[in-house]
Design an enzyme around this catalytic site. Structure first.
Site, PDB file in Angstrom:
ATOM      1  N   GLY A 136      27.989  85.672 -43.124  1.00 43.20           N
ATOM      2  CA  GLY A 136      27.723  84.280 -42.456  1.00 43.20           C
ATOM      3  C   GLY A 136      27.174  83.182 -43.365  1.00 43.20           C
ATOM      4  CG  ASP A 189      31.540  78.302 -45.669  1.00 42.46           C
ATOM      5  OD1 ASP A 189      31.030  77.729 -44.592  1.00 42.46           O
ATOM      6  OD2 ASP A 189      32.314  79.420 -45.456  1.00 42.46           O
ATOM      7  CE1 TYR A 239      36.440  79.465 -38.832  1.00 38.04           C
ATOM      8  CE2 TYR A 239      38.784  79.280 -39.225  1.00 38.04           C
ATOM      9  CZ  TYR A 239      37.419  79.130 -39.508  1.00 38.04           C
ATOM     10  OH  TYR A 239      37.251  77.750 -40.179  1.00 38.04           O
TER      11      TYR A 239
END
Ligand code: ADP
Ligand code: MG
Length: 401
Positions: A136, A189, A239
């Site tokens: 993560g 990200d 997800y």
């Protein structure tokens, strides 16, 4: 008792040397350049990026390094200290669904650059990383960004020079991950890895892609990252299902994204109440409540950061975790225990970070107490029979370079 296991960040020199050596041992000769890109932790603003929301990540000192050399033809040859053997493909054959394995993240970057109109030849690349995998902390975006910034430099594209260009590189990395690696990712990200600034948190607005930079210097505190090492097998389908629920809820509410719904309301509480009145499914109601309140908390956390109010910041972290646990249902026992133990051990706030279903938690702890908090987490995990966690600390570090 077993002492906590710490994952130190490599220095730039260490990383450079490792990938240069790996390059030489795998391919003939020397690389044309070495590049690196950071993993990230998101301080707050989880599962908001695909809802046009806000996030507040920092880049980690932990980076993925790459030694790179362009080829005359269109072949891609890759090696990673974390991979198995040499990964090979021809760029002409790279397309959605056509390649598999870890090399898809990198071949995907070259493919997406080509899609964006850039003339990208084949290349050789050697990769090594101190960003833990699948924790993560965004090893995938660090991998993509290290190559994106490297190709940018070797091909003289000039995109690394300013935030607009870096934003374009981040979009390339998102396409690589979504379309070629086949992994769902919302964009936070890649933005953190390419657009962060040393010493600052990245205040990311996912509605228009704009960023601002807020000094992240938590006076008297330090940021402890707990890699739970919990297996996260459910990750992919879950997800996608969270995303689908949010998209369907936004459609039912008649807005492009849940962020639009929040911004159209006088405040977060009435946005939640009005949405709940209109949605007929209890699961969707709770998912939407998380997203709307999380975007609001991220805004408040940004203000608390600006004011240097770390106690308020910590309280918002706690509330974020509870929302992710109860309403969004993306935590696992390992995350809940890490967060609970960190709070009992004196953290100002603690929460899971990243997508959830395993991965990492973060805790804002009083300066000098990281070791003691980590030891408490290790003991609690051992007691419950969980796998041993790992720990790191980081300040807000710099972007891909
Ligand atoms: P996270 O980004 O949270 O670490 P992901 O599942 O998104 O987890 O990405 C992990 C995947 O990215 C790995 O399974 C691997 O395919 C790829 N990857 C990341 N870093 C490396 C690396 N240094 N070498 C090879 N593959 C890597
Ligand atoms: Mg990832």
């Amino acid at each position: 008792a077993t002492p906590p296991s710490w994952l130190p960040a490599w220095t730039l020199e260490q990383g450079r040397e490792l990938v240069t050596t790996l390059f030489g041992a795998t391919f003939d000769g020397a690389p044309a350049g070495t590049f690196s890109a950071p993993g990230r932790v998101n301080l707050i603003g989880e599962h908001t990026d695909y809802n046009g929301g806000l996030a507040l990540p920092i880049a980690l000192e932990h980076r993925t390094h790459v030694a790179l050399r362009l080829r005359e033809d269109s072949r891609v040859r890759l090696v990673s200290a974390q991979g198995d053997g040499v990964w090979e493909a021809d760029l002409e054959a790279v397309a959605p669904g056509a390649v598999t394995g870890w090399g898809a993240y990198l071949a995907g970057v070259a493919w997406a650059l080509r899609q964006a109109g850039h003339d990208v030849p084949g290349f050789e690349a050697a990769v090594d990383s101190c960003v833990p995998f699948g924790a993560g902390l965004s090893s995938s975006a660090a991998l993509e960004a290290s190559l994106a910034i490297g190709l940018d430099a070797l091909l003289d594209l000039g995109l690394g020079a300013d935030d607009a260009g870096r934003s374009a590189l981040a979009a390339v990395c998102v396409r690589a991950e979504n379309e070629i690696a086949g992994a769902a990712t919302g964009g936070m990200d890649q933005a953190a890895s390419l657009r962060a600034r040393d010493g600052y948190a990245l205040a990311l607005d996912c509605l228009d892609g704009s960023v601002s930079h807020e000094p992240f210097v938590p006076a008297g505190c330090e940021l402890l990252v707990i890699d739970t090492r919990a297996p996260h097998s459910l990750n992919d389908g879950q997800y996608a299902s969270r995303r689908a629920t949010c998209d369907a809820a936004a459609a039912a509410l008649g807005v492009p994204t849940l962020r639009h719904w929040l911004d159209a309301a006088p405040d977060a509480a009435s946005a939640v109440a009005d949405a709940q009145a209109r949605l007929d499914d209890d699961v969707a109601r709770r998912r939407v409540r998380h997203v709307l309140t999380e975007i609001d908390r991220t805004r408040l956390a940004h203000e608390a950061m600006r004011a240097g109010d770390w106690s308020a910041f910590g309280t918002l972290m706690d509330a974020s975790h509870e929302s992710l646990r109860v309403d969004y249902e993306v935590t696992v026992p390992e995350l809940d225990v890490a967060v609970g133990v960190a709070r009992e051990a004196g953290a100002l706030g603690a929460r899971m970070t990243g997508g959830g279903f395993g991965g990492s938690a973060i805790a804002l702890v009083p300066g000098g107490t990281s070791d003691a908090v980590a030891a408490a987490v290790v003991a609690a995990y051992a007691e419950r029979g969980f796998a041993a966690p790992a720990f790191l600390t980081s300040r807000a570090a710099g972007p891909a370079a």
